[in-house]
Design an enzyme around this catalytic site. Sequence first.
Site, PDB file in Angstrom:
ATOM      1  N   LYS A 169      -0.823  -1.004  -4.760  1.00 61.02           N
ATOM      2  CA  LYS A 169      -1.532   0.237  -5.071  1.00 61.02           C
ATOM      3  C   LYS A 169      -0.777   1.048  -6.118  1.00 61.02           C
ATOM      4  CE  LYS A 169      -1.719   3.576  -1.920  1.00 61.02           C
ATOM      5  NZ  LYS A 169      -2.224   4.168  -0.667  1.00 61.02           N
ATOM      6  N   ASP A 223       0.840  -1.197   0.000  1.00 64.75           N
ATOM      7  CA  ASP A 223       0.000   0.000   0.000  1.00 64.75           C
ATOM      8  C   ASP A 223       0.878   1.252   0.000  1.00 64.75           C
ATOM      9  OD1 ASP A 223      -2.628   1.006  -0.098  1.00 64.75           O
ATOM     10  OD2 ASP A 223      -2.618   1.458   2.045  1.00 64.75           O
TER      11      ASP A 223
END
Length: 202
Positions: A151, A111
């Site tokens: 991400k 992330d």
Amino acid sequence: MSKPRRSQDRQDYYYWKAKKEGYRSRAAYKLIQINKKFRLIKEGDRVLDLGASPGGWSQVAVKFGAEVVAVDLNPMPPIEGVTFVRGDITKNETFRAVREICDEFDVVISDAAPKLTGKWTIDHLISIDLARASYNFAEEFLRYGGNFLVKVFQGEEIEKFYRDVSKNFRFKKMHSPQASRKRSAEIYFIGKGFKKNRGPVG
């Protein structure tokens, strides 16, 4: 003019939910929702969590029954079941530090996000660089048949990134979970069934 209070409350729903349920960040719900839909992490998996601080995703992975190695340039308070490596995911010494702990993982998740400059093109390109750095870890440490989640910020380079990475997974998809803010540029690449033929990590 400021937004109406009701709109602000809706936007912060997952922030307050995280506070209530003991997660370190609202991002925890992104992983919960993604995993419910795509079943990336299961009990007993070894998970490498990149860009982990403050630890929301690591908390979720542990809750799923995984053993976690977390990596971030920033410090992260301890979590039971998580081994933390402080390091830059773009640096070779971080590869070496992770390898000293474990040489193969069932799942690699990331992330990681850039510090926003407010300049759209720059932020997008830096996010692509971080996503590619995360994929380098997947290439190095992900077991055959393993899963990858990362991400990226949407923009002109995302299609090339998708082409480069997706060819090494049996299942691949771009996905935006409900917990992502509606105005956010973020989207997640999901790859299942890592199929690149390589020798053992050494």
